[in-house]
Write a protein that holds these residues in place. Structure first.
Motif, short mmCIF file in Angstrom:
data_model
loop_
_atom_site.label_atom_id
_atom_site.label_comp_id
_atom_site.label_asym_id
_atom_site.label_seq_id
_atom_site.Cartn_x
_atom_site.Cartn_y
_atom_site.Cartn_z
N VAL A 181 0.83 -1.21 0.00
CA VAL A 181 0.00 0.00 0.00
C VAL A 181 0.86 1.26 0.00
N SER A 184 -5.30 -5.73 2.64
CA SER A 184 -5.29 -4.59 1.73
C SER A 184 -6.71 -4.10 1.47
N THR A 185 -7.62 -5.05 1.28
CA THR A 185 -9.02 -4.70 1.04
C THR A 185 -9.60 -3.93 2.23
N MET A 192 -8.28 -0.44 2.19
CA MET A 192 -8.85 0.42 1.16
C MET A 192 -10.35 0.67 1.37
N SER A 238 -9.16 3.67 -4.99
CA SER A 238 -8.91 3.50 -3.56
C SER A 238 -9.15 4.79 -2.78
N ASP A 290 -5.71 2.61 -8.02
CA ASP A 290 -6.84 1.68 -8.09
C ASP A 290 -6.51 0.39 -7.35
N PHE A 291 -7.54 -0.36 -6.99
CA PHE A 291 -7.30 -1.65 -6.37
C PHE A 291 -8.42 -2.62 -6.71
#
Length: 217
Positions: free
Chosen positions: A21, A45-46, A49, A85, A90-91
């Motif tokens: 990140v 990570s999700t 974000m 994000s 973007d993710f």
């Protein structure tokens, strides 16, 4: 073409998500367009974000990989799943289906294995060139893959689809032992991806007063 970098170490707690990140944020600050893909069923990570984990009704990277070579109407592409994000990149979120036993029995047994991520990345690049898709911050200069703490089939898919890997390590014997095992896995991956290279080994959480840290360096 996006440079695909997997952030990987099968040992947990070495800073993979933090590295992913923060690297994405740093690259975006210097004008690079970045996509982060969460490959870990723990969804760190999700959670970072989105502020939460995905639920069973939300599409994730698992759906993107599972539907490679499936019916076109059932497919989920990278461009469909990429979202902003709010941090300049973007993710794509992970989901609970990325857990090893589910992944191995579906994505891992597909006729497309272990090329699913590579197929999706190449598909995205082709669609960007043809001007048939758009994403919030694409097309991308970098794609960073936040990998789970394992060396299972999901890691094979991530590494076969990557150009290089970044290995966070901590100053302990278990972390260094994990690096040896990872090097063995890389040799296996190179059967399908001969150009895979280690872009760097990143030492995290170092107490420079420690003799162990000096030995590790």
């Amino acid at each position: 073409m996006a440079e695909v970098i997997s952030v990987v170490n099968q040992k947990g707690g070495v800073g993979k998500t933090t590295t992913t990140v923060n690297l994405a944020s740093g690259l975006s600050e210097v004008g690079q367009s970045v996509l982060v893909i969460d490959f870990d069923a723990q969804m760190n990570s999700t959670n970072w974000m989105l502020g939460r984990e995905t639920d069973g009704d939300e599409a994730s990277i698992f759906d993107c990989l599972e539907t490679v070579a499936g019916e076109e109407s059932d497919e989920f592409s990278i461009s469909e799943l990429a979202e902003d994000s709010g941090a300049g990149f973007d993710f794509i979120p992970s989901g609970e289906d990325m857990i090893a036993n589910t992944f191995d029995s579906t994505v891992g047994r597909s006729g497309a294995y272990p090329n699913q991520l590579r197929v999706r990345i190449e598909e995205m690049e082709r669609e960007f060139r043809e001007g048939v898709i758009s994403t919030p911050n694409g097309p991308y200069d970098y794609c960073l893959v936040d990998c789970p703490p394992s060396l299972g089939r999901s890691i094979m898919v991530a590494l076969v689809g990557s150009d290089s890997i970044l290995v966070p390590v901590s100053a302990d014997g278990f972390s260094m032992q994990g690096l040896k095992q990872l090097l063995s896995t890389i040799r296996e991956v190179r059967i399908n991806n001969s150009n895979l290279e280690i872009v760097g080994i990143l030492a995290n959480n170092l107490d420079l007063r420690s003799g162990l840290v000096k030995d590790m360096e």
